[in-house]
Design an enzyme around this catalytic site. Sequence first.
Site, mmCIF file in Angstrom:
data_model
loop_
_atom_site.group_PDB
_atom_site.id
_atom_site.type_symbol
_atom_site.label_atom_id
_atom_site.label_comp_id
_atom_site.label_asym_id
_atom_site.label_seq_id
_atom_site.Cartn_x
_atom_site.Cartn_y
_atom_site.Cartn_z
ATOM 1 N N ASP A 55 -14.522 16.395 -0.442
ATOM 2 C CA ASP A 55 -14.589 15.005 -0.866
ATOM 3 C C ASP A 55 -14.677 15.017 -2.384
ATOM 4 O O ASP A 55 -15.698 15.399 -2.957
ATOM 5 C CB ASP A 55 -15.822 14.333 -0.262
ATOM 6 C CG ASP A 55 -15.983 12.878 -0.700
ATOM 7 O OD1 ASP A 55 -15.253 12.443 -1.608
ATOM 8 O OD2 ASP A 55 -16.860 12.198 -0.146
ATOM 9 N N ASN A 79 -4.021 13.796 -6.490
ATOM 10 C CA ASN A 79 -3.283 12.890 -5.610
ATOM 11 C C ASN A 79 -4.200 12.113 -4.668
ATOM 12 O O ASN A 79 -3.835 11.048 -4.184
ATOM 13 C CB ASN A 79 -2.265 13.708 -4.795
ATOM 14 C CG ASN A 79 -1.661 12.907 -3.669
ATOM 15 O OD1 ASN A 79 -0.874 11.995 -3.882
ATOM 16 N ND2 ASN A 79 -2.030 13.249 -2.435
ATOM 17 N N TYR A 144 -8.126 -1.846 -6.648
ATOM 18 C CA TYR A 144 -7.219 -0.696 -6.579
ATOM 19 C C TYR A 144 -6.368 -0.617 -7.843
ATOM 20 O O TYR A 144 -6.252 0.433 -8.475
ATOM 21 C CB TYR A 144 -6.336 -0.797 -5.343
ATOM 22 C CG TYR A 144 -5.270 0.266 -5.265
ATOM 23 C CD1 TYR A 144 -5.599 1.591 -5.001
ATOM 24 C CD2 TYR A 144 -3.920 -0.042 -5.457
ATOM 25 C CE1 TYR A 144 -4.629 2.585 -4.935
ATOM 26 C CE2 TYR A 144 -2.945 0.933 -5.380
ATOM 27 C CZ TYR A 144 -3.300 2.242 -5.126
ATOM 28 O OH TYR A 144 -2.327 3.223 -5.060
ATOM 29 N N GLY A 145 -5.781 -1.744 -8.225
ATOM 30 C CA GLY A 145 -4.990 -1.764 -9.455
ATOM 31 C C GLY A 145 -5.829 -1.447 -10.672
ATOM 32 O O GLY A 145 -5.397 -0.730 -11.581
ATOM 33 N N ALA A 146 -7.068 -1.968 -10.696
ATOM 34 C CA ALA A 146 -7.961 -1.693 -11.820
ATOM 35 C C ALA A 146 -8.277 -0.205 -11.916
ATOM 36 O O ALA A 146 -8.330 0.368 -13.014
ATOM 37 C CB ALA A 146 -9.250 -2.495 -11.670
ATOM 38 N N ALA A 147 -8.480 0.427 -10.767
ATOM 39 C CA ALA A 147 -8.783 1.862 -10.761
ATOM 40 C C ALA A 147 -7.601 2.685 -11.269
ATOM 41 O O ALA A 147 -7.769 3.626 -12.049
ATOM 42 C CB ALA A 147 -9.170 2.309 -9.350
ATOM 43 N N LYS A 148 -6.394 2.323 -10.846
ATOM 44 C CA LYS A 148 -5.215 3.061 -11.293
ATOM 45 C C LYS A 148 -4.925 2.812 -12.774
ATOM 46 O O LYS A 148 -4.462 3.709 -13.485
ATOM 47 C CB LYS A 148 -4.005 2.687 -10.441
ATOM 48 C CG LYS A 148 -4.078 3.182 -8.992
ATOM 49 C CD LYS A 148 -4.191 4.699 -8.903
ATOM 50 C CE LYS A 148 -4.001 5.188 -7.466
ATOM 51 N NZ LYS A 148 -4.127 6.665 -7.343
#
Length: 240
Positions: A55, A79, A144-148
């Site tokens: 993890d 990935n 999710y977008g913020a993390a990427k």
Amino acid sequence: MARTILITGGGTGIGRALAERFAGHGDRVVITGRRPGPLQETADALAGVTGLVCDHTDPAALLRLAGELPERLDLLVNNAGGQTDFDADGATDLASYARDFRANLDANLLGAALTTRALEDRLAAGGAVVHIGSIAADQGSGSYGAAKAGLASWNVELARTLGPRGITANVVSPGYIAGTEFFRDKLADERRAHLIAATATGRPGTLDDITGAVAFLASPAARHVTGQVLNVNGGAHTTR
């Protein structure tokens, strides 16, 4: 000369396709993930591939992983991740919102940062780090977008840190890629058609599109390419 490569989240989808590509070219590949089943299945199917459970959001698990890895890594592919909102319970209170937001940050940003930090000393001079980002970093999609987007920003500093050792650090940012588990079988036909229509090429991306981009960034031809985001989305999001 055979390289030693670590691919996180390597049991399925893009990670498995990367393992198959690099192992097929004679590299020694270690894949990791949280699910023993897919890891073992992939390792059994591909010669030259070893699977280790990890993890990547857990510092203790990463230290254990480090003890099982070779002393030299030529390529690290971060990935592991994914849209964790697909697994949320649907609660909308503030505490649940915070929990779900952190889940995406942990899976898609913190895991990559922790993994790179834990293994930074093992990265070989002239090697590469490649992160798998997302078109969502430029088009939204909540946490999710913020993390990427955060992953792409953090990679800029990483490139500066690793550059003096001749190590490159880049992000491959896919658009819609067919043949993965990303949407958990929840992608409606109408939404899929919309994603394809948004491209200039009129087709979904393929696993080969992504593995080819990663292979290029890890190759001798890309030794002066670092700190970049390579968009692989068929023109659904353009840059200049």
